[in-house]
Design an enzyme around this catalytic site. Structure first.
Site, PDB file in Angstrom:
ATOM      1  CE  LYS A 160      -4.442   1.174   2.060  1.00 15.65           C
ATOM      2  NZ  LYS A 160      -5.390   0.885   3.167  1.00 15.65           N
ATOM      3  CD  GLU A 215     -19.188  -3.770   8.340  1.00 14.93           C
ATOM      4  OE1 GLU A 215     -18.366  -2.906   7.975  1.00 14.93           O
ATOM      5  OE2 GLU A 215     -19.379  -4.839   7.711  1.00 14.93           O
ATOM      6  NE  ARG A 220     -21.647  -4.480   3.566  1.00 15.09           N
ATOM      7  CZ  ARG A 220     -20.725  -5.095   2.851  1.00 15.09           C
ATOM      8  NH1 ARG A 220     -19.815  -5.832   3.469  1.00 15.09           N
ATOM      9  NH2 ARG A 220     -20.693  -4.999   1.555  1.00 15.09           N
TER      10      ARG A 220
END
Length: 640
Positions: free
Chosen positions: A289, A375, A403
């Site tokens: 990243k 979640e 969610r």
């Protein structure tokens, strides 16, 4: 050359690329040069707009390789979440608008179907790409005019259960499709790079069904102990030796790991797979990243989200403010409550920084849990903690909490378990747009029996609501607060629990009362100042609670005024709807009482500044003023 006259980065190859088809005529050496130019252009653009930088830098070579090998838009490249799609946008006809990212009328920070045919599926939350790619695949099988489907999903998004549900189904179907697992949790050490090079040579030479045995033969290339990431490398190696057992058990051919920054590996591998694959294939790529930009690489989050920054130093350009962010206020308040009660624990779903729980974990590491992008699990895990006698604070963005709604209903509300929901990013959030807007939590939380639902009008109120939640044990309780900085109000030394279901009077007035829920209170007070100049001073009250309603306060406002306006940073079906239901039950409308509810409009509002978004929603001070005047029948000349 970049469109910005102040940016002297030369991009001669990129200047020739208008669409992905332009990559087809480039040599592999030119594609490497193009990748370098694409990385420079991405860094330059995000330095001017802000946005998600690290994820895009990590997939520059992968983006070039996918567009060079596959044939978008006929082939469907589905980017999971979409944080990493800026290089993709540059290559797909949107370079001339890339410096409008996340601004009003500009490009979305995520993939968006209405923006380009090269964005076949919109995103903004994670773990959806494999499901969508499976849908495209079966559409093709049923006669739709589409080619291959390629899902690009990060290792973090693979922690979402939906990704594995989709892989299980895709593997069962057995149709040709590709999943690129973009694994950026470990830097690519030289030994792993050597392994990847060896595997890639074998991939380009051997039939697809022989890849498993080829991977087994590569084990001896790695020295022991490994130089970097020893534990993960060993786990990865075990997976290679077993042929990527988990993925193969789900019905996928596993290929990898491969260096996701090495086009000499990516290009022949993708070309081979495109030519030979007959069923579902998972391609495991290792990336870094923030790759190629030192300030991003050096940050713990890889430069995930950033404000505008100095191109040379990477230093972010943020407006100075004396007010703390709501997220910081929540974190500091929770730490203070946890110091008094050892049963308090924090739970988040892959957002420790965004929710402030990273700060909490720094003080109480054993009492803080990051469950990954899951979640549903976060909610039921919190329910289990509550059932065990702990006091869980489940901190999740409003838009992501959606969610976990089934779990909120069945695992928490029905059992009346005392889980505390800290709902961050409530209301309209600005540059992230509709995918991240916290529009619906007031409605879906306040509809549940036994649920207590609060909204902070300012950062001081948030402190008291954290204390209220900590003290409340009779069932589930939620409190919402927006993104960004507070109002700059005086802060209490410590939180004081509020009386459940009781609001507060802010200002006494006449004729019209405005009952505010949440941080629109600041705009309501601005509107009151303007109305006072007209000789009209409405009464202002802060509801604090959407459930239970402060019916005593509402009764008083109705008895002392001829009209009532409710205002909230949520969609229809929330606080105002509950007030209207109560007033209807009381029969006040039978006697001509006037009532209006100001809520978010029945549409998804595109990204802009929060101020612009609330103006579009009709909920800023001048529009509140106009609503009062309209309700009272006062004719006002329209503003120019």
């Amino acid at each position: 050359m970049s469109d910005n006259p102040n940016d002297q980065t030369a991009t001669p190859l990129l200047d020739k690329v208008r669409l992905p088809s332009d990559l087809k005529g480039l040599s592999d050496a030119e594609l490497k040069t193009l990748a370098n130019e694409l990385r420079a252009e991405t860094i330059s653009a995000v330095s001017q707009t802000g946005g998600h930088l690290g994820a895009g830098l990590g997939v520059v070579e992968l983006t070039v390789a996918l567009h060079a090998v596959f044939d978008a838009p006929r082939d469907k490249i589905v980017w999971d979440v979409g944080h990493q799609c800026y290089p993709h946008k540059i290559l797909t006809g949107r370079r001339d608008r890339i410096r409008t990212l996340r601004t009003k009328g500009g490009l979305s920070g995520f993939t968006k179907r209405s923006e380009s045919p090269y964005d076949p599926f919109g995103a903004g939350h994670s773990s959806t790409s494999i499901s969508a790619a499976t849908g495209f695949t079966m559409g093709r099988e049923l006669g739709a005019e589409t080619g291959d489907a390629i899902a690009v999903i990060g290792d973090g998004a693979m922690s979402g259960g939906m990704a594995f549900e989709a892989m299980n189904h895709a593997g069962h179907l057995g149709k040709r499709m590709f999943v690129v697992l973009n694994d950026n949790e470990m830097s690519i050490a030289p030994p792993v790079g050597a392994l990847s090079s060896y595997l890639t040579r074998l991939y380009s030479e051997a039939p697809l069904q022989d890849l498993k045995s080829a991977a087994k033969g590569a084990v001896g290339l790695l020295p022991v102990p490994f130089q970097l990431g020893a534990r993960r490398a060993k786990e990865m190696l075990k997976g290679i030796a077993m042929g990527g057992t988990l993925f193969e058990e789900l019905g996928f051919s596993y290929v990898g790991p491969v260096d996701g920054h090495d086009l000499d590996q990516l290009l022949p591998l993708l070309r081979t797979l495109k030519a030979r694959a007959t069923g579902p294939v998972l391609i495991h790529t290792l990336t870094k990243k923030g790759k190629g930009y030192a300030p991003a690489e050096s940050r713990p989050d890889g430069g995930h989200a950033t404000a505008k920054f100095d191109l040379n130093t990477g230093e972010q350009k943020k407006s100075p403010s004396n007010a703390p962010s709501y997220t910081k206020v929540f974190a500091e308040s929770l730490i203070k409550e946890a110091a008094k009660d050892e049963k308090i624990v924090g739970i988040t779903a892959a957002m420790p920084d965004g929710t402030g729980l990273k700060q909490f974990a720094g003080v109480y590491p054993r009492r803080c849990f990051d469950v990954g992008i899951a979640e549903q699990h976060a909610v039921t895990f919190s329910a289990g903690l509550a059932a065990s006698g702990m006091k869980p604070f489940c901190a999740i963005y409003s838009t992501f909490l959606q969610r976990g709604y089934d779990q909120i209903v069945h695992d928490i509300a029905i059992q009346r378990l005392p889980v505390r929901f800290a709902i961050d990013r409530a209301g309209l959030v600005g540059a992230d747009g509709a995918t991240h807007a916290g529009s619906f939590d007031v409605g879906f939380m306040s509809s549940l029996p036994g649920m207590v639902v609060m909204a902070a009008a300012d950062e001081a109120e948030l402190v008291h609501m954290v204390a209220t939640a900590a003290a409340y044990d009779d069932g589930p309780i939620a409190f919402r607060y927006p993104r960004g900085e507070g109002m700059g109000v005086d802060m209490p030394e410590e939180g004081v629990p509020l009386k459940i279901g009781k609001g507060r009077m802010i200002a006494e007035g006449a004729r019209v009362a405005i009952l505010s829920y949440g941080t629109r209170l600041a705009e309501v007070l601005k509107a009151r100042e303007a109305l006072q100049a007209r000789g009209l001073a409405p009464t202002i009250a802060d509801a604090r609670f959407a459930k239970p309603l402060d019916t005593d306060l509402i009764d008083r406002l109705v008895a002392e005024h001829e009209a009532l306006i409710c205002i909230e940073e949520g969609a229809v079906g929330g606080f105002g709807s509950h007030v209207a239901q109560y007033l209807s039950d009381q029969g006040v409308f039978d006697h001509g009482f006037k009532f209006r509810s100001m809520v978010l409009p029945d549409t998804f509002i595109d990204h802009a500044s929060p101020e612009d978004m609330y103006h579009s929603a009709g909920m800023d001070a001048p529009q509140i003023e106009a609503k009062v005047l309209e309700l009272l029948g006062v004719a006002v000349a329209k503003r120019a």
